[in-house]
Scaffold this motif. Structure first.
Motif, PDB file in Angstrom:
ATOM      1  N   GLY A   1       0.843  -1.203  -0.176  1.00 49.07           N
ATOM      2  CA  GLY A   1      -0.010  -0.067   0.164  1.00 49.07           C
ATOM      3  C   GLY A   1       0.778   1.229   0.131  1.00 49.07           C
ATOM      4  N   CYS A   2       1.818   1.033  -0.696  1.00 45.90           N
ATOM      5  CA  CYS A   2       2.653   2.599  -0.622  1.00 45.90           C
ATOM      6  C   CYS A   2       3.574   2.736  -2.281  1.00 45.90           C
ATOM      7  CB  CYS A   2       4.009   2.272   0.295  1.00 45.90           C
ATOM      8  SG  CYS A   2       5.038   1.047   0.070  1.00 45.90           S
ATOM      9  N   ALA A   3       4.026   3.710  -2.579  1.00 47.12           N
ATOM     10  CA  ALA A   3       4.600   3.668  -3.934  1.00 47.12           C
ATOM     11  C   ALA A   3       6.112   3.080  -3.789  1.00 47.12           C
ATOM     12  CB  ALA A   3       5.204   5.308  -3.720  1.00 47.12           C
ATOM     13  N   PRO A   4       6.134   2.491  -5.128  1.00 44.96           N
ATOM     14  CA  PRO A   4       7.468   1.523  -5.364  1.00 44.96           C
ATOM     15  C   PRO A   4       8.496   1.926  -4.479  1.00 44.96           C
ATOM     16  CG  PRO A   4       6.063   1.926  -7.279  1.00 44.96           C
ATOM     17  CD  PRO A   4       5.281   2.687  -6.512  1.00 44.96           C
ATOM     18  N   GLU A   5       8.805   3.442  -4.758  1.00 43.10           N
ATOM     19  CA  GLU A   5       9.929   3.975  -4.265  1.00 43.10           C
ATOM     20  C   GLU A   5      10.110   4.024  -3.030  1.00 43.10           C
ATOM     21  OE1 GLU A   5       7.249   7.197  -6.018  1.00 43.10           O
ATOM     22  OE2 GLU A   5       8.167   5.217  -6.775  1.00 43.10           O
ATOM     23  N   ALA A   6       9.154   3.701  -2.066  1.00 45.17           N
ATOM     24  CA  ALA A   6       8.949   3.728  -0.794  1.00 45.17           C
ATOM     25  C   ALA A   6       9.166   2.331  -0.033  1.00 45.17           C
ATOM     26  CB  ALA A   6       7.649   4.100  -0.289  1.00 45.17           C
ATOM     27  N   VAL A   7       9.326   1.213  -1.055  1.00 44.34           N
ATOM     28  CA  VAL A   7       9.540   0.013  -0.686  1.00 44.34           C
ATOM     29  C   VAL A   7      11.087  -0.380  -0.420  1.00 44.34           C
ATOM     30  CG1 VAL A   7       9.435  -2.361  -1.072  1.00 44.34           C
ATOM     31  CG2 VAL A   7       7.724  -0.686  -2.003  1.00 44.34           C
TER      32      VAL A   7
ATOM     33  N   GLY B   1       7.428  -1.636   3.719  1.00 47.67           N
ATOM     34  CA  GLY B   1       7.003  -0.490   3.641  1.00 47.67           C
ATOM     35  C   GLY B   1       7.181   0.460   4.371  1.00 47.67           C
ATOM     36  N   PRO B   2       6.780   1.876   4.249  1.00 46.58           N
ATOM     37  CA  PRO B   2       6.869   2.822   5.470  1.00 46.58           C
ATOM     38  C   PRO B   2       6.250   2.296   6.779  1.00 46.58           C
ATOM     39  CG  PRO B   2       6.042   3.922   3.456  1.00 46.58           C
ATOM     40  CD  PRO B   2       5.898   2.509   3.387  1.00 46.58           C
ATOM     41  N   ASP B   3       6.955   2.796   7.967  1.00 46.07           N
ATOM     42  CA  ASP B   3       6.323   2.694   9.233  1.00 46.07           C
ATOM     43  C   ASP B   3       4.757   2.926   9.145  1.00 46.07           C
ATOM     44  OD1 ASP B   3       8.461   1.130  10.112  1.00 46.07           O
ATOM     45  OD2 ASP B   3       9.349   2.916  11.217  1.00 46.07           O
ATOM     46  N   GLY B   4       4.043   2.281   9.823  1.00 46.38           N
ATOM     47  CA  GLY B   4       2.485   2.576  10.129  1.00 46.38           C
ATOM     48  C   GLY B   4       1.656   2.004   9.100  1.00 46.38           C
ATOM     49  N   PRO B   5       0.279   2.182   9.202  1.00 49.89           N
ATOM     50  CA  PRO B   5      -0.488   1.794   8.093  1.00 49.89           C
ATOM     51  C   PRO B   5      -0.353   2.065   6.820  1.00 49.89           C
ATOM     52  CG  PRO B   5      -1.750   2.679   9.946  1.00 49.89           C
ATOM     53  CD  PRO B   5      -0.238   3.015  10.065  1.00 49.89           C
ATOM     54  N   GLY B   6      -0.576   1.339   5.575  1.00 47.82           N
ATOM     55  CA  GLY B   6      -0.274   1.786   4.507  1.00 47.82           C
ATOM     56  C   GLY B   6      -1.076   2.779   4.100  1.00 47.82           C
ATOM     57  N   ALA B   7      -1.032   3.406   2.957  1.00 44.97           N
ATOM     58  CA  ALA B   7      -2.008   4.338   2.203  1.00 44.97           C
ATOM     59  C   ALA B   7      -3.455   3.888   2.088  1.00 44.97           C
ATOM     60  CB  ALA B   7      -1.427   5.271   1.218  1.00 44.97           C
ATOM     61  N   GLY B   8      -3.403   2.676   1.685  1.00 41.71           N
ATOM     62  CA  GLY B   8      -4.610   2.188   1.386  1.00 41.71           C
ATOM     63  C   GLY B   8      -5.300   1.297   2.365  1.00 41.71           C
ATOM     64  N   GLY B   9      -4.779   1.515   3.458  1.00 39.47           N
ATOM     65  CA  GLY B   9      -5.473   0.788   4.692  1.00 39.47           C
ATOM     66  C   GLY B   9      -4.795  -0.362   4.768  1.00 39.47           C
ATOM     67  N   VAL B  10      -3.873  -0.950   3.782  1.00 40.54           N
ATOM     68  CA  VAL B  10      -3.327  -2.353   3.953  1.00 40.54           C
ATOM     69  C   VAL B  10      -2.600  -2.737   5.313  1.00 40.54           C
ATOM     70  CG1 VAL B  10      -1.944  -3.939   2.568  1.00 40.54           C
ATOM     71  CG2 VAL B  10      -3.325  -2.316   1.377  1.00 40.54           C
ATOM     72  N   PRO B  11      -2.587  -3.543   5.846  1.00 30.44           N
ATOM     73  CA  PRO B  11      -2.178  -3.787   7.031  1.00 30.44           C
ATOM     74  C   PRO B  11      -0.634  -4.199   7.019  1.00 30.44           C
ATOM     75  CG  PRO B  11      -3.480  -5.649   6.709  1.00 30.44           C
ATOM     76  CD  PRO B  11      -3.718  -4.744   5.627  1.00 30.44           C
ATOM     77  N   GLU B  12      -0.152  -4.795   5.844  1.00 26.61           N
ATOM     78  CA  GLU B  12       0.997  -5.349   5.911  1.00 26.61           C
ATOM     79  C   GLU B  12       2.327  -4.118   5.964  1.00 26.61           C
ATOM     80  OE1 GLU B  12       1.802  -8.973   4.730  1.00 26.61           O
ATOM     81  OE2 GLU B  12       0.203  -9.214   3.294  1.00 26.61           O
TER      82      GLU B  12
END
Lengths: 809, 290
Positions: free
Chosen positions: A586-592, A601-612
């Motif tokens: 749930g993040c931009a590719p460059e944030a992976v 991904g970045p710490d915390g819940p993903g932008a799309g509400g994805v928990p992983e």
């Protein structure tokens, strides 16, 4: 036995990881050329070699050989002449070179015929029965003999033994010499030597239909693949080259196995069976490949304060009986950086190629570097002595300063980075230069039979050759007529398996350097996996992985080109993994971030509400393999092939400037020697070598390269040289007569690294495999000259020669 | 690098070996440790019709001391002798053994083989000559005989052994009281053939030399005793000056052939340096071992 699992981390590069290559080698489970049995029914060949240095071949009688039980056939030079075209060369000067002597033999050891038999014993028995009638021709078995008035001309088509003579001018050397306070005029000779790998050449050829498969320990450059195919008159794609998993060393020498690939291909074609030829030691010393002998006439102008203001060099290389590609590259490999680490602007160079009745020359560790360094560094030391200055000060004041980087040298090299002054200062500190000078003074005052001497040598060490530099052997007008040639490139294939493990392949044909280990480290860092999950195949199989023309293992190109290519390929794979992971995380590719075998991904819940926040790479890889339809736009699987070309390499300019290599390291060496003035024996008491090779990829492997290079350099300095008699017979055909130093004769050097990352390469690394081979002869010669207070020192500094220099002879 | 065809015989007894020797004469070459012969076969520099392998013979490997001699069976390995300690009292031999090739070649190479091979640069022939040794030779027809080392070496890789004879034992002279020997060489690398080698043996009485041998190796076609050098020592104290005089006499007497790594003039110089060193070392031992 299981290997201990390596704990995951991210910065593998720079760590001295255990070499993945070692376990098999230590257990005797390596697979070398002579271990290969790729086909049943392989016959064995023995080569009949010329016993004459220069002779017309009147007849080759094979009848008796053919009658020997077990002999399958005999290939003669005449047949080689009918079945092949001459090998291509950058010089089109009327020289024909083929895999065997056709009408005229031009060096002792030149192949005249090949006997194929059921085994090598029978082949050698029958080889003795091949009767060759020679009509002797006058012999030119030295540079002097080949250059003499009325010398026998080796190649009538060339008209002259000087088959190339080029003049280069950068600035006004004549004017600068006229204004110099001191002009050092000297001639230096660098003798013929060779790097003598433990394993010699080996070839198995199997001719089938309209093509041939050749297993061999060929090491590149793969330009020579094309040269061999063209000689056979077949497309490059019909000459499949395969290298064995392990190599018993090469140091450049095995580039020149390609004429034997051609020879055995013909033998296989003629006899209808696969044919193996394994070179023995006498053959290797006699007829494989040697470094050029070089005469260097130097005119070097200095100011009274020790500034090098002008340099005029006349280089004369003895390339042997033929110009065997890639020669005359020895003359041009260092050309862009012919001024070494010094700031001199007014330079003239004359480069001459001379043919002699000797074994053809070719790649040998250092390749042009030792020849140049010996002349330059001896000149600097001589100038210091004549000016009454400390040589260390003279070197330091002439060096290109760190703030001048990147520095464009007069002949075109672009020194990419480096702190030369810091290296020299560190080398002097580690050698306790001041203390040694004090000790030397005290000894001189005391007298006695053991003289102490100190020698310095500073060298700019190029890595990853610009394939275009060799065209400097042609004039600008001649070059303008052909297509541009430049660059150094490598093709890498990388793939992630469904379980997340990685396979990487490229054509670097390692010979013990540890390419598999380092490539795995690079991939591990870039893709975020542990190195032991990365399997690396660095050998050649041109049918599976077509190589670039510059592929192979030479010019210390691994750290520059291959590491850069692996880094680039791994980056592309990583980018695909990020693209696949982004929607999951749930993040931009460059944030992976790829780390520890997972995509995060970045710490915390993903932008799309994805928990992983993290997903294991094996899950991404499994999905990519098993559900390819679901891959994001632009990701077509996890296997890819890229070709990476080092930037900044252009063809020679119309005014003959060329950036002859991709990157330039530097090293400063100090040799401290004791000379026994009773016997002439030279003992290297201390040796210090400080390198700036950019970022160090693997410190233990770097150290190994420095030590190995030093062994070759000290061999050339003290014991090794090939000797021909006036009739062109080689007198050094065994290790009795060609003594290489062994571990017990070598000092344990003090080494240190200073890291000025290269702006040219993706990793910041530069090659460093050849530097000490370049410095050691010069450093030791300077030290012996210093010990004895003489100028005239000739390599190698054998006891007999030093004793003669002492005036006792 | 493969040998030409040859017949291989592996006799189980000395009598059988001698019979093969008698039958084939110069066409047969005995194979002991093979450290010189096998490379020569592979380079086709030696082409015997028959190879008589002596490695299965028993009783030729004994090392024993008797009445002033160290007798070494011909098939005793060089390394065995080195490790046995038996050579420790014979200075020149003790000095020589570690200089013979390398540990790996000494494990296989034999004392008798090295003597019979008669390489001019061989350390063991030089030591044998210096300590006044001899060899035992046997043939089917004439049985056993003893031959002095001084009569053994006749030329390059050539001995006075008859074609039907086998060398069965080597007898090194053990030093008496006030007697000592030493051997020195100079080689490009350890284990190489020496550029030059020298050895000396001295017997002292009341601090003066009463008997001496000086020998030089590796510079001519065989190891040689230099009597003129030995004579300069007799009657004198073994001082540095005496050593130097002997060295000068040796350098004067020898006509070195020169080699790829050492021209004759340099070999002559090395002879002088090395003889002086050998004499000094032997003298020091004669003093210490008293």
């Amino acid at each position: 036995m299981t290997r201990p699992t390596i704990k995951p981390r991210t910065n593998w590069l720079g760590l001295p990881l255990e070499r993945v290559e070692d376990e098999a080698l230590l257990r005797g489970e390596g697979w070398f050329m002579d271990d290969l049995e790729p086909l049943p029914g392989i016959a064995e060949a023995a080569v009949v070699r010329s016993t004459a240095a220069h002779a017309r071949i009147r007849s080759v009688d094979i009848a008796a050989a053919l009658e020997v039980d077990g002999v399958l056939g005999v290939l003669t030079g005449g047949q080689v002449g009918e079945m092949t075209r001459p090998f291509a060369s950058v010089l089109r000067a009327g020289l024909e070179y083929r895999a065997a002597a056709v009408d005229v033999a031009r060096y002792v050891g030149e192949p005249v015929a090949v006997v194929v038999a059921r085994d090598r014993y029978v082949a050698e028995d029958a080889a003795e029965l091949v009767e060759v009638e020679y009509d002797p021709l006058p012999v030119a078995a030295s540079l002097e003999a080949a250059l003499a008035e009325g010398a026998p001309v080796l190649h009538a088509g060339a008209g002259n033994n000087v088959v190339s003579d080029r003049h280069f001018a950068y600035g006004d050397a004549g004017g600068a010499l006229a204004g110099a306070d001191l002009v050092v005029r000297t001639t230096f000779r660098h003798p013929r030597s060779s790097c003598t790998p433990v394993e010699g050449y080996g070839v198995i050829c199997h001719w089938e239909g309209d093509g041939v498969t050749a297993w061999s320990n060929f090491q590149g450059p793969f330009t020579l693949h094309g040269v061999a195919a063209a000689a056979l008159g077949i497309p490059i794609s019909k000459l499949r080259l395969v290298s064995p998993p392990d190599s018993g060393g090469s140091f450049g020498v095995k580039a020149s196995v390609y004429p034997y690939i051609v020879l055995m291909a013909l033998a296989s074609r003629m006899c209808g069976v696969p044919v193996r030829w394994t070179e023995d030691r006498v053959e290797h010393l006699l007829a494989s490949s040697m470094a050029t002998e070089r005469l260097t006439d130097v005119e070097a102008g200095f100011s009274a304060t020790g500034d090098l203001v002008a340099l005029r060099l006349s280089l004369t290389d003895d390339v042997g009986a033929y110009v065997r590609a890639p020669e005359p590259a020895t003359l041009y490999r260092m050309h862009g950086g012919i001024t070494g680490p010094y700031r001199v602007r007014d330079v003239e160079v004359r480069s001459r190629v001379v043919v002699t009745n000797r074994c053809p020359t070719g790649l040998n560790r250092g390749f042009g570097g030792p020849q140049l360094a010996f002349a330059l560094e001896r000149t600097m030391a001589v100038a210091a002595t004549r000016l009454g200055l400390d040589p260390a000060e003279v070197l330091a004041r002439n060096m290109v300063p760190a703030e001048a980087m990147p520095y464009r040298a007069p002949a075109g090299a672009v020194y990419d980075s480096g702190d030369y002054g810091a290296c020299l200062a560190e080398a002097l500190r580690l050698a306790r230069y001041g203390d040694v000078r004090d000790e030397q003074a005290a000894r001189r005052a005391r007298g006695g039979a053991r003289s102490l001497g100190v020698g310095l040598a500073c060298v700019v060490e190029p890595s990853a050759s610009n394939m275009g530099y060799i065209t400097l052997a042609r004039t600008a007008e001649e070059r303008a007529g052909g297509p541009p040639m430049e660059g150094n490139a490598e093709t890498v294939t990388i793939a992630m398996a469904p379980d997340g493990s990685v396979r990487v392949g490229f054509t670097s044909t390692p010979q013990g350097q540890g390419h598999r280990t380092v490539a795995a480290q690079i991939v591990a860092d870039v893709v975020g996996v542990a190195p032991d999950t990365v399997s690396v195949m660095p050998g050649a199989d041109t049918a599976v992985r077509p190589p670039t023309v510059s592929a192979g293992n030479y010019s210390s190109r691994f750290a520059v080109t291959v590491a850069g290519a692996v880094h680039t390929a791994a980056g592309r794979l990583a980018q695909r993994l990020r693209l696949i992971a982004a929607p999951v995380l749930g993040c931009a590719p460059e944030a992976v971030e790829l780390i520890d075998g997972a995509a995060r991904g970045p710490d915390g819940p993903g932008a799309g509400g994805v928990p992983e926040v993290a997903v294991p790479l094996r899950r991404l890889a499994g999905a990519a393999h098993w559900d390819p339809a679901a891959l994001p736009e632009g990701v077509d699987g996890l296997a890819l092939t890229i070709t990476y070309a080092v930037p900044g390499l252009d063809p020679p300019s119309p005014d003959d400037r060329v950036n002859s290599s991709a990157a330039y390291g530097f090293l400063a060496d100090v040799a401290v020697v004791e000379v026994d003035t009773d016997t002439g024996e030279v003992t290297v008491r201390d040796y210090v070598s400080v390198h700036d090779a950019g970022r160090v990829l693997h410190p233990a492997l770097a150290e190994g390269q420095i030590l190995g290079g030093l062994a070759h350099g000290l061999g050339a300095a003290l014991t090794e040289r090939h000797v021909y008699d006036g009739d062109g017979n080689l007198l050094t055909t065994t290790f009795l007569d060609y003594p290489c130093p062994t571990a017990t004769e070598l000092p344990v050097p003090v080494t240190a690294m200073i890291e000025s990352p290269s702006p040219v390469t993706p990793t910041g690394a530069k090659g460093l495999g050849e530097g000490t081979t370049m410095t050691a002869p010069a450093a030791v010669a300077n030290a012996v000259a210093d010990a004895l207070g003489i100028e005239d020192v000739e390599l190698p500094l054998t006891p007999a020669r030093v004793w003669e220099r002492l005036g006792r002879g | 690098m493969k040998p030409p065809p040859f017949r291989y015989e592996c006799p189980a007894s000395l009598a059988e070996a001698l019979a093969l020797r008698a039958e084939h004469g110069d066409d047969a070459r005995p194979l002991a440790g093979g450290q010189s012969l096998v490379p020569m076969l592979n380079m086709r520099l030696a082409r015997p019709a028959v190879l008589v392998d002596l490695n299965r013979l028993s009783g030729l490997g004994r090392i024993s001391a008797d009445d002033g001699h160290l007798e070494v069976g011909a098939m005793a390995r060089q390394r065995e002798l080195e490790r046995s300690g038996a050579a420790d009292t014979i200075g020149a031999l003790r000095d020589a053994l570690p200089l013979v090739g390398h540990v790996a070649t000494r494990n296989r190479g034999t004392v008798g083989g090295s003597i019979a091979h008669a390489d001019p640069a061989g350390e063991l022939p030089l030591a044998l000559l210096t300590v006044g040794g001899s060899v035992m030779a046997e043939s089917s027809d004439r049985g056993r005989r003893e031959m002095a080392a001084a009569d053994l070496f006749t030329g390059f890789l050539t001995t006075a052994l008859e074609p039907d004879e086998l060398l069965t034992a080597v007898r090194f002279g053990a030093p008496g009281p006030d007697e000592a020997s030493a051997l020195v060489e100079m080689a490009p690398r350890h284990g190489d053939f020496a550029l030059a080698a020298a050895a000396a043996s001295l017997r002292l009485e009341d601090g003066r030399v009463v008997a001496a041998r000086v020998a030089v190796g590796a510079v001519t076609d065989r190891p040689v005793l230099v009597d003129s050098a030995a004579r300069t020592l007799v009657g004198h104290e073994p001082t540095d000056e005496a050593a130097q005089a002997a060295a000068a006499a040796a350098a004067d007497a020898i006509e070195p052939t020169g080699s790829l790594h050492a021209p004759a003039s340099y070999q002559r110089h090395l002879v002088e340096i090395l003889v002086a060193r050998a004499v000094r070392r032997a003298a020091a031992r004669a003093g210490i071992d008293r």
